[in-house]
Design a protein around this motif. Structure first.
Motif, PDB file in Angstrom:
ATOM      1  N   TYR A  61      42.687 -56.958   6.354  1.00 52.85           N
ATOM      2  CA  TYR A  61      43.945 -57.095   7.089  1.00 52.85           C
ATOM      3  C   TYR A  61      44.454 -55.754   7.593  1.00 52.85           C
ATOM      4  CZ  TYR A  61      44.598 -62.053   6.301  1.00 52.85           C
ATOM      5  OH  TYR A  61      44.463 -63.414   6.345  1.00 52.85           O
ATOM      6  N   LEU A  62      44.361 -54.727   6.761  1.00 50.20           N
ATOM      7  CA  LEU A  62      44.797 -53.415   7.214  1.00 50.20           C
ATOM      8  C   LEU A  62      43.896 -52.925   8.344  1.00 50.20           C
ATOM      9  CD1 LEU A  62      46.729 -51.059   7.065  1.00 50.20           C
ATOM     10  CD2 LEU A  62      45.370 -50.150   5.130  1.00 50.20           C
ATOM     11  N   ALA A  63      42.605 -53.142   8.226  1.00 47.41           N
ATOM     12  CA  ALA A  63      41.677 -52.761   9.302  1.00 47.41           C
ATOM     13  C   ALA A  63      41.982 -53.546  10.580  1.00 47.41           C
ATOM     14  CB  ALA A  63      40.235 -52.985   8.863  1.00 47.41           C
ATOM     15  N   ALA A  64      42.350 -54.808  10.443  1.00 50.61           N
ATOM     16  CA  ALA A  64      42.693 -55.613  11.629  1.00 50.61           C
ATOM     17  C   ALA A  64      43.916 -55.025  12.336  1.00 50.61           C
ATOM     18  CB  ALA A  64      42.948 -57.068  11.233  1.00 50.61           C
ATOM     19  N   LEU A  65      44.899 -54.574  11.569  1.00 47.50           N
ATOM     20  CA  LEU A  65      46.078 -53.947  12.175  1.00 47.50           C
ATOM     21  C   LEU A  65      45.723 -52.635  12.872  1.00 47.50           C
ATOM     22  CD1 LEU A  65      48.850 -54.441   9.473  1.00 47.50           C
ATOM     23  CD2 LEU A  65      48.799 -55.422  11.783  1.00 47.50           C
ATOM     24  N   LEU A  66      44.774 -51.906  12.312  1.00 49.06           N
ATOM     25  CA  LEU A  66      44.474 -50.558  12.792  1.00 49.06           C
ATOM     26  C   LEU A  66      43.270 -50.459  13.727  1.00 49.06           C
ATOM     27  CD1 LEU A  66      44.946 -48.593   9.436  1.00 49.06           C
ATOM     28  CD2 LEU A  66      46.606 -48.939  11.287  1.00 49.06           C
ATOM     29  N   HIS A  67      42.511 -51.536  13.902  1.00 50.74           N
ATOM     30  CA  HIS A  67      41.214 -51.412  14.570  1.00 50.74           C
ATOM     31  C   HIS A  67      41.280 -50.839  15.982  1.00 50.74           C
ATOM     32  CE1 HIS A  67      42.186 -55.341  16.340  1.00 50.74           C
ATOM     33  NE2 HIS A  67      41.215 -55.117  17.209  1.00 50.74           N
ATOM     34  N   GLU A  77      35.941 -42.083  21.906  1.00 48.87           N
ATOM     35  CA  GLU A  77      35.803 -43.533  21.778  1.00 48.87           C
ATOM     36  C   GLU A  77      36.877 -44.035  20.809  1.00 48.87           C
ATOM     37  OE1 GLU A  77      32.488 -46.761  20.240  1.00 48.87           O
ATOM     38  OE2 GLU A  77      31.846 -44.727  20.706  1.00 48.87           O
ATOM     39  N   HIS A  78      37.525 -45.143  21.158  1.00 40.75           N
ATOM     40  CA  HIS A  78      38.689 -45.562  20.364  1.00 40.75           C
ATOM     41  C   HIS A  78      38.347 -45.878  18.914  1.00 40.75           C
ATOM     42  CE1 HIS A  78      37.546 -49.819  21.073  1.00 40.75           C
ATOM     43  NE2 HIS A  78      38.358 -50.087  20.062  1.00 40.75           N
ATOM     44  N   SER A  79      37.128 -46.298  18.634  1.00 44.26           N
ATOM     45  CA  SER A  79      36.772 -46.582  17.246  1.00 44.26           C
ATOM     46  C   SER A  79      36.639 -45.296  16.429  1.00 44.26           C
ATOM     47  CB  SER A  79      35.492 -47.413  17.168  1.00 44.26           C
ATOM     48  OG  SER A  79      34.420 -46.736  17.784  1.00 44.26           O
ATOM     49  N   VAL A 104      38.656 -47.545   6.609  1.00 42.04           N
ATOM     50  CA  VAL A 104      38.209 -46.567   7.603  1.00 42.04           C
ATOM     51  C   VAL A 104      36.859 -46.993   8.189  1.00 42.04           C
ATOM     52  CG1 VAL A 104      37.502 -44.157   7.962  1.00 42.04           C
ATOM     53  CG2 VAL A 104      39.543 -44.682   6.595  1.00 42.04           C
ATOM     54  N   TRP A 105      35.942 -47.448   7.342  1.00 43.45           N
ATOM     55  CA  TRP A 105      34.635 -47.910   7.820  1.00 43.45           C
ATOM     56  C   TRP A 105      34.795 -49.089   8.788  1.00 43.45           C
ATOM     57  CZ3 TRP A 105      31.641 -52.251   7.990  1.00 43.45           C
ATOM     58  CH2 TRP A 105      30.313 -52.067   8.360  1.00 43.45           C
ATOM     59  N   LEU A 106      35.620 -50.050   8.442  1.00 38.20           N
ATOM     60  CA  LEU A 106      35.820 -51.216   9.311  1.00 38.20           C
ATOM     61  C   LEU A 106      36.408 -50.813  10.668  1.00 38.20           C
ATOM     62  CD1 LEU A 106      37.136 -53.799   6.705  1.00 38.20           C
ATOM     63  CD2 LEU A 106      35.043 -54.050   8.087  1.00 38.20           C
ATOM     64  N   VAL A 107      37.361 -49.905  10.661  1.00 41.42           N
ATOM     65  CA  VAL A 107      37.948 -49.458  11.927  1.00 41.42           C
ATOM     66  C   VAL A 107      36.876 -48.742  12.751  1.00 41.42           C
ATOM     67  CG1 VAL A 107      39.651 -47.913  12.990  1.00 41.42           C
ATOM     68  CG2 VAL A 107      40.306 -49.349  11.040  1.00 41.42           C
ATOM     69  N   ARG A 108      36.107 -47.881  12.107  1.00 38.04           N
ATOM     70  CA  ARG A 108      35.081 -47.120  12.826  1.00 38.04           C
ATOM     71  C   ARG A 108      34.014 -48.029  13.427  1.00 38.04           C
ATOM     72  NH1 ARG A 108      32.018 -45.705  15.847  1.00 38.04           N
ATOM     73  NH2 ARG A 108      30.636 -43.911  15.830  1.00 38.04           N
ATOM     74  N   TRP A 109      33.606 -49.043  12.698  1.00 36.75           N
ATOM     75  CA  TRP A 109      32.471 -49.873  13.121  1.00 36.75           C
ATOM     76  C   TRP A 109      32.875 -51.274  13.558  1.00 36.75           C
ATOM     77  CZ3 TRP A 109      28.611 -47.115  14.396  1.00 36.75           C
ATOM     78  CH2 TRP A 109      28.400 -45.886  13.760  1.00 36.75           C
ATOM     79  N   HIS A 110      34.147 -51.493  13.900  1.00 30.76           N
ATOM     80  CA  HIS A 110      34.597 -52.851  14.233  1.00 30.76           C
ATOM     81  C   HIS A 110      33.899 -53.445  15.451  1.00 30.76           C
ATOM     82  CE1 HIS A 110      37.444 -50.789  16.997  1.00 30.76           C
ATOM     83  NE2 HIS A 110      37.469 -51.940  17.652  1.00 30.76           N
ATOM     84  N   LEU A 111      33.299 -52.635  16.294  1.00 27.99           N
ATOM     85  CA  LEU A 111      32.585 -53.148  17.472  1.00 27.99           C
ATOM     86  C   LEU A 111      31.094 -53.369  17.224  1.00 27.99           C
ATOM     87  CD1 LEU A 111      34.220 -50.866  20.189  1.00 27.99           C
ATOM     88  CD2 LEU A 111      34.754 -53.266  19.677  1.00 27.99           C
ATOM     89  N   LEU A 112      30.587 -52.915  16.091  1.00 31.16           N
ATOM     90  CA  LEU A 112      29.151 -52.949  15.821  1.00 31.16           C
ATOM     91  C   LEU A 112      28.549 -54.343  15.926  1.00 31.16           C
ATOM     92  CD1 LEU A 112      26.585 -51.437  14.843  1.00 31.16           C
ATOM     93  CD2 LEU A 112      27.360 -51.912  12.500  1.00 31.16           C
ATOM     94  N   MET A 113      29.123 -55.310  15.256  1.00 27.52           N
ATOM     95  CA  MET A 113      28.552 -56.650  15.233  1.00 27.52           C
ATOM     96  C   MET A 113      28.693 -57.327  16.591  1.00 27.52           C
ATOM     97  SD  MET A 113      29.054 -59.463  12.256  1.00 27.52           S
ATOM     98  CE  MET A 113      27.574 -60.244  11.644  1.00 27.52           C
ATOM     99  N   ASP A 151      38.739 -60.378  16.167  1.00 32.35           N
ATOM    100  CA  ASP A 151      38.977 -59.415  17.242  1.00 32.35           C
ATOM    101  C   ASP A 151      38.633 -60.020  18.599  1.00 32.35           C
ATOM    102  OD1 ASP A 151      39.406 -57.036  18.679  1.00 32.35           O
ATOM    103  OD2 ASP A 151      37.472 -56.179  18.098  1.00 32.35           O
ATOM    104  N   VAL A 152      37.464 -60.598  18.714  1.00 34.56           N
ATOM    105  CA  VAL A 152      37.056 -61.173  20.003  1.00 34.56           C
ATOM    106  C   VAL A 152      37.956 -62.354  20.372  1.00 34.56           C
ATOM    107  CG1 VAL A 152      35.176 -62.301  21.273  1.00 34.56           C
ATOM    108  CG2 VAL A 152      34.673 -60.347  19.776  1.00 34.56           C
ATOM    109  N   ASN A 153      38.288 -63.188  19.412  1.00 37.35           N
ATOM    110  CA  ASN A 153      39.171 -64.325  19.672  1.00 37.35           C
ATOM    111  C   ASN A 153      40.555 -63.898  20.132  1.00 37.35           C
ATOM    112  OD1 ASN A 153      38.532 -67.258  19.251  1.00 37.35           O
ATOM    113  ND2 ASN A 153      37.398 -66.334  17.562  1.00 37.35           N
ATOM    114  N   ALA A 154      40.996 -62.730  19.693  1.00 32.61           N
ATOM    115  CA  ALA A 154      42.342 -62.256  20.017  1.00 32.61           C
ATOM    116  C   ALA A 154      42.416 -61.526  21.357  1.00 32.61           C
ATOM    117  CB  ALA A 154      42.843 -61.344  18.899  1.00 32.61           C
ATOM    118  N   VAL A 155      41.308 -61.372  22.042  1.00 37.67           N
ATOM    119  CA  VAL A 155      41.291 -60.678  23.338  1.00 37.67           C
ATOM    120  C   VAL A 155      42.010 -61.495  24.406  1.00 37.67           C
ATOM    121  CG1 VAL A 155      39.770 -59.930  25.232  1.00 37.67           C
ATOM    122  CG2 VAL A 155      39.257 -59.268  22.876  1.00 37.67           C
TER     123      VAL A 155
END
Length: 184
Positions: A61-67, A77-79, A104-113, A151-155
């Motif tokens: 949840y914290l990563a979702a707020l900060l991603h 790059e924003h990540s 921090v890892w989730l924010v950094r790599w949130h676009l990876l998958m 993330d993708v659903n919220a675009v």
């Protein structure tokens, strides 16, 4: 109160992302990402099962707020920028190191998958192996899969497709198998 706790996110309240696919400000997109995660609590199916398997969803949840907070600074790059900002936040809040590192890892790599399912052959063993090397453990994999979907659903409405869901499900399953075989 959110602005006082997370001024980095507050600065994104009126910030529009730099691409046309986003229908919302960075702040609204982040709030929608959190709401998407919340919807998994009441749902059923593959993603809800992953959600219910989480020991502690708080880092997610914290990563979702900060991603996407890194979009407020266009120097990198924003990540990457977002991960630096997330690191400052978790230090400011004096969070437990494992929790902080995961955020921090989730924010950094949130676009990876999302990138992987969008441009790589998720059926190729090299894709799975390289993805597993980056993810490293089942907790990160679960949270990254959920963050990717939310993330993708919220675009914008209709951004997430059945094809993306199929690829995410396959990559998740194959990566989990790879990680399990490495620890066995």
């Amino acid at each position: 109160m959110l602005d006082a706790l997370l001024p980095e996110l507050g600065r994104c309240r009126t910030l529009m992302p730099g691409d046309a696919s986003h229908a919302y400000t960075v702040f609204e997109h982040s709030m929608r990402t959190v709401r998407m995660l919340d919807s998994l609590k009441r749902g059923s199916g593959f993603l809800s099962e992953i959600y219910s398997s989480l020991h502690d969803p708080a880092p997610l949840y914290l990563a979702a707020l900060l991603h996407d907070v890194g979009k407020s600074d266009r120097l990198d790059e924003h990540s990457v920028t977002g991960a630096r900002m997330a690191n400052e936040i978790v230090r400011r809040w004096k969070l437990e190191p494992r929790f902080a590192d995961l955020v921090v890892w989730l924010v950094r790599w949130h676009l990876l998958m999302a990138r992987c399912i969008g441009i790589r052959d998720v059926h190729h063993p090299d894709t799975v192996r390289e993805f597993a090397e980056q993810v490293q453990d089942a907790d990160r994999l679960a949270m990254l899969a959920l963050l990717t979907w939310a993330d993708v659903n919220a675009v914008a409405p209709g951004t997430w497709t059945a094809v993306q869901e199929t690829y995410l499900r396959h990559l998740y399953g194959q990566t989990l198998h790879q990680l399990d075989s490495e620890t066995a």
